[in-house]
Design a protein around this motif. Structure first.
Motif, PDB file in Angstrom:
ATOM      1  N   ALA A  11      65.532  44.543  46.342  1.00 58.04           N
ATOM      2  CA  ALA A  11      64.153  44.951  46.645  1.00 58.04           C
ATOM      3  C   ALA A  11      63.745  46.178  45.842  1.00 58.04           C
ATOM      4  N   GLY A  12      62.437  46.373  45.761  1.00 59.74           N
ATOM      5  CA  GLY A  12      61.899  47.562  45.107  1.00 59.74           C
ATOM      6  C   GLY A  12      61.907  47.426  43.596  1.00 59.74           C
ATOM      7  N   ALA A  13      61.408  48.460  42.956  1.00 60.87           N
ATOM      8  CA  ALA A  13      61.365  48.463  41.484  1.00 60.87           C
ATOM      9  C   ALA A  13      62.547  49.251  40.945  1.00 60.87           C
ATOM     10  N   THR A  14      63.010  48.890  39.760  1.00 63.34           N
ATOM     11  CA  THR A  14      64.039  49.724  39.133  1.00 63.34           C
ATOM     12  C   THR A  14      63.348  50.799  38.275  1.00 63.34           C
ATOM     13  N   ARG A  15      64.104  51.841  37.992  1.00 62.14           N
ATOM     14  CA  ARG A  15      63.584  52.920  37.141  1.00 62.14           C
ATOM     15  C   ARG A  15      64.460  53.040  35.909  1.00 62.14           C
ATOM     16  N   GLU A  16      63.849  52.941  34.745  1.00 62.91           N
ATOM     17  CA  GLU A  16      64.581  53.036  33.479  1.00 62.91           C
ATOM     18  C   GLU A  16      64.218  54.382  32.853  1.00 62.91           C
TER      19      GLU A  16
END
Ligand code: C5P
Length: 442
Positions: free
Chosen positions: A236-241
């Motif tokens: 779930a949720g967004a990843t952060r790059e």
């Protein structure tokens, strides 16, 4: 987890074809904790017991009809009231309707020794209808100052609230915050309708239609334990790059859908691992939560949890690309620049977590999501095949009112067998419908 009491039997009634199989409910909020031992009640009836909580407002008279509908659906109904509830409709009325003693303070000498605990244990489902703003806000904060609120705190049965109140009480930030807390704990809120209220004002706050309240309560009999013994992975949720220590590439995904799925699965008895990108949401109750940052971290965590799960639901908005190099110190306006003053970022592909893990899925049932801005169904069908998924939940994110960050969504369920369109539903309801499909597939 062992069942705490004998399995209630479906009552014999040829006139109830749509009645779901009654099941013993699972602890709605603590499925992974050791089950508290309970005394077996030899007198426990072979019918699902709905405990109906009655609070005090003008809609209280409607509870009489809700009780009749629940009884028609095969439930044994018991009533617990707040003192204010009893000033709108008397306990005698409910006693006559249910042919059961009504729980109301002051506790009389005929009551069970620890009345709230007995009531809490007896309930297969606890419905509070109508639920006033006062009781709703108390429940959100664990206040147990009367027999009804004490029982709500003591029960492990699924809790459904059908609020009814003035529109300003409903919209008050305190009430809205409480609703958020209760939903996060897996409490099902049967949303009030908008319309002319008893106080003369117009707006949200009118008790939901009684047949809807009864229907949702009856549906809980069937759902309460239908994922017991199953293991489920949810991303779930967004990843952060990260580009540098203070900047990242990401998406606006809030994680609400994935958290709602994890919460609902845990409430229905599954052992849930939630692998989540950074979100503002509290950990769903009863789930093992692994918080990660980047897509690579999510991949490692999901891979670790994937083996042997019965179902894997990939709802995360994973960044397809990441910066080739993460700059160790903050990028300044005048450093790392090209000769013409521009800044060039080279992005490299992230692994596709869903496609990689599902390629070797064995008997695991795999669900993917497709958030698209155009050709939604064509893209979803393509993903079904290329990502080895059994089901793709597709939605159109070009509509700003739906999808990312919103509380509601409208989706298509795409499988090899065909496509089904949902109504506009809350993300909590979407989680319920999706898990009904997973249960059917498992
Ligand atoms: O290809 P696209 O990103 O649209 O696919 C969306 C689906 O694939 C979602 O279920 C998402 O969680 C999953 N996905 C993934 N790893 C990626 C990209 C997407 O698991 N790198």
């Amino acid at each position: 987890m062992p069942s705490k009491q004998p399995q209630p039997q479906q009552p014999q009634s040829p006139s109830r074809p749509q009645q779901p199989q009654a099941q013993q409910p699972q602890s709605q909020s603590r499925p992974q904790q050791p089950q508290a031992q309970q005394a077996q009640s030899p007198s426990r009836p072979q019918q699902p017991t709905v405990l109906v909580g009655v609070t005090g407002c003008i809609a209280t008279y409607k509870t009489c009809e809700i009780i009749r509908l629940l009884q028609k659906a095969g439930a044994r109904v018991k009533v617990v009231m707040t003192p204010m509830g009893a000033s709108f409709v008397t306990a005698e009325t409910f006693k006559a309707l249910t042919r059961e003693p009504v729980a109301l303070e002051p506790i009389d000498s005929h009551s069970a020794p620890i009345h709230h605990i007995t009531l809490a244990q007896e309930a297969d489902v606890f419905l509070i209808a109508p639920c006033t703003a006062n009781t709703l806000n108390k429940l959100a904060h664990g206040v147990a100052d009367n027999l009804l609120t004490t029982t709500a705190l003591a029960t492990e049965a699924p809790l459904l609230l059908a609020p009814a109140m003035n529109v300003h009480m409903w919209r008050d930030p305190c009430t809205q915050e409480s609703l958020g807390l209760l939903r996060a704990r897996g409490v099902q809120i049967i949303e009030p309708e908008a319309g002319l209220l008893a106080c003369g004002e117009v707006g949200e706050g009118r008790l939901a239609p009684i047949d809807q309240i009864a229907e949702k309560t009856v549906a809980e009999f069937a759902r309460a334990r239908d994922l017991a013994g199953k293991r489920i992975l949810v991303t779930a949720g967004a990843t952060r790059e990260q580009l540098d220590p203070v900047r990242y590439l990401s998406s606006p995904s809030s994680g609400i859908t994935g958290y709602a799925i994890a919460q609902e699965a845990a409430r229905r008895g599954a052992e849930v691992t939630l692998v989540s990108g950074p979100t503002n949401l509290p950990d769903p109750f009863g789930c093992r939560v692994q918080r990660v940052g980047s897509a690579l971290e999510m991949f490692v965590a999901a891979q670790g949890a994937f083996a042997g799960v019965d179902a894997a639901i990939f709802s995360a908005a994973v960044a397809d690309f990441r910066p080739e190099t993460r700059v160790e110190r903050k990028i300044k306006k005048d450093t790392n620049l090209d000769a013409d003053g521009s800044l060039t970022l080279k992005l490299v592909q992230n692994p596709d977590i869903l496609a990689t893990l599902a390629a070797d899925k064995g008997s695991t049932y795999v669900v993917g999501f497709a958030a698209e801005t155009n050709d939604v169904l064509a893209a979803a069908r393509k993903k079904l095949a290329t990502k080895h998924a059994d089901l793709i939940v597709a939605n159109d994110v070009s509509n700003p009112a739906l999808g990312f960050g919103s509380t509601h969504n409208k989706v298509w369920f795409v499988t090899a067998q065909g496509t089904e369109e949902s109504a506009l539903i809350s993300k909590t309801a979407l989680a319920r419908v999706l898990l009904d499909k997973v249960v059917a597939a498992l």
